[in-house]
Enzyme design. Structure first.
Site, mmCIF file in Angstrom:
data_model
loop_
_atom_site.group_PDB
_atom_site.id
_atom_site.type_symbol
_atom_site.label_atom_id
_atom_site.label_comp_id
_atom_site.label_asym_id
_atom_site.label_seq_id
_atom_site.Cartn_x
_atom_site.Cartn_y
_atom_site.Cartn_z
ATOM 1 N N LYS A 139 12.055 17.145 -25.154
ATOM 2 C CA LYS A 139 13.451 17.521 -24.979
ATOM 3 C C LYS A 139 14.297 16.252 -24.878
ATOM 4 O O LYS A 139 13.859 15.264 -24.299
ATOM 5 C CB LYS A 139 13.562 18.334 -23.668
ATOM 6 C CG LYS A 139 14.940 18.890 -23.418
ATOM 7 C CD LYS A 139 15.058 19.582 -22.072
ATOM 8 C CE LYS A 139 16.536 19.701 -21.740
ATOM 9 N NZ LYS A 139 16.822 19.923 -20.340
ATOM 10 N N LYS A 175 8.073 15.227 -11.431
ATOM 11 C CA LYS A 175 8.808 14.067 -10.913
ATOM 12 C C LYS A 175 8.021 13.312 -9.858
ATOM 13 O O LYS A 175 8.103 12.084 -9.779
ATOM 14 C CB LYS A 175 10.162 14.510 -10.327
ATOM 15 C CG LYS A 175 11.179 14.910 -11.387
ATOM 16 C CD LYS A 175 12.565 14.995 -10.779
ATOM 17 C CE LYS A 175 13.604 15.387 -11.813
ATOM 18 N NZ LYS A 175 14.944 15.537 -11.208
ATOM 19 N N LYS A 183 18.821 12.766 -20.633
ATOM 20 C CA LYS A 183 19.898 11.808 -20.387
ATOM 21 C C LYS A 183 19.425 10.619 -19.572
ATOM 22 O O LYS A 183 20.173 9.683 -19.351
ATOM 23 C CB LYS A 183 21.093 12.501 -19.724
ATOM 24 C CG LYS A 183 20.911 12.960 -18.291
ATOM 25 C CD LYS A 183 22.186 13.679 -17.884
ATOM 26 C CE LYS A 183 22.275 14.313 -16.528
ATOM 27 N NZ LYS A 183 21.507 13.868 -15.434
#
Ligand code: TRP
Length: 342
Positions: A202, A119, A205
């Site tokens: 993966k 991140k 969302k």
């Protein structure tokens, strides 16, 4: 009834960040399983808004998503009469314990976290917040405040659960037995749903590209479009496979398996006479739409009036605060804080 039947049920805590749009992967890998297991455990399900501010965000979106995620917990079958549903920031003990734990967390443990590395690499180095580094410590606080025995999390959170266990052990060693050491509960099925537009990744969302995921609140038309566009290979055999070349078809089959609960043999036999991947995609889209329909209907019902959700969240926070407050008081005592006079 024997005495042991009065022992407290094992406690579970988990949470989802109110960011992005919850996907079918979140439902199959988390919400559906939480709902199914809630009778076996004393469960706490948290909307982790304090975690959602560790990367750049929009305050109005955060507020709306916090209610949305709580409503999706309910719409997925989590029963507020059985489980405690609450918003992390409504229980100040989470921030307080996070600070206390920060002071016994070696920086080296935090710099090693793969999620922090991933991140932080997506932002300008100078603008990465200290909160992103301390993210796992806040997560440890979430878990340890409730003396949770088990934490249902996806594979990607395994490392954060390890740090939670290490921190609990470190605290217990430094200040005396205080925290339960939690175990990871990795979901069995549906936890590895891949992205439709890239079966090597993966399903996320928070991915902006249009045909990446099926979201819990997507219209039937959008679901159909997304699945029909799913990336597959140039073959035509419909069979489960670990071959990376065939990851797209395998993903559709695993999704079908998780949604229908049928065995792999039955599924392969069912598709043996299909004319190609198009038939598989049509059926996957149909079971997806069928699965989402009742969830969306309940969601619409629940959100007709914001006050309903807000009342439930207030009750949840009060119940959570009782448990969390007791742990925090014990922590204060163990760490040597002078008790404030009542
Ligand atoms: N970090 C978790 C995730 O992104 C969310 C989370 C925060 C969590 N606190 C938690 C999960 C406590 C389980 C328990 O998926």
């Amino acid at each position: 009834m024997s005495d042991s039947s009065f022992q407290r049920r094992k406690r579970v805590l988990s949470g989802v960040q109110p960011s992005g749009n919850l996907t079918i992967g979140n439902y199959l890998g988390a919400l559906k399983q939480w709902a199914r297991e809630q009778h076996r455990f004393e469960s706490f399900f948290c909307v982790v808004d304090l975690h959602a501010i560790t990367t750049p965000y929009d305050p109005a979106v955060l507020r709306a998503k916090t209610r949305e995620v709580a409503a999706l917990y309910l719409a997925s079958g989590i029963d507020p009469a059985i489980s405690t549903i609450f918003v992390q920031s409504h229980v100040p003990a989470h921030s307080e314990l996070a600070w206390l734990l920060n002071c016994i967390t070696p920086l080296g443990w935090l710099y090693r976290m793969t999620q922090f590395k991933d991140k932080s690499a997506k932002q300008q180095a100078e603008s990465v917040g200290a909160g992103l580094l301390a993210y796992p410590v806040l997560m440890a606080a979430d878990i340890l405040l409730y003396q949770a025995d088990a934490v249902p999390v996806g594979d990607d959170q395994r490392q954060h659960l390890e740090i939670t266990r290490d921190l609990a052990q470190r605290f217990n060693h430094l200040f005396g037995e205080t925290f339960t050491i939690p175990e990871a509960m990795i979901p069995l099925a549906g936890a590895r749903i891949r992205a439709f537009d890239d079966p090597t990744a993966k399903m996320s969302k928070s991915e902006a590209s249009e045909y990446h995921a099926v979201h819990l609140l997507d219209s039937p038309d959008k679901v159909k479009k997304t699945v029909l566009r799913a990336v597959t290979d140039s073959g035509r055999e419909i069979a489960f496979s670990g071959d990376p070349e065939r990851a797209g078809v395998n993903n559709l089959l695993e999704l079908y398996e998780a949604l229908t609960g049928q065995s792999r043999d039955v599924i392969e036999a069912h598709f043996a006479s299909a004319r190609g991947y198009g038939d598989l995609k049509k059926e996957v889209a149909a079971v997806l739409i069928e699965t989402l329909e009742p969830i969306q209907a309940r969601y619409r019902e629940l959100t007709r009036d914001d006050a309903y959700i807000d009342d439930l969240l207030a009750e949840g926070a009060a119940r959570a605060a009782e448990v969390a407050g007791a742990t925090l008081a014990l922590v204060h005592e163990r760490m040597g804080f002078l008790k404030a006079r009542a």
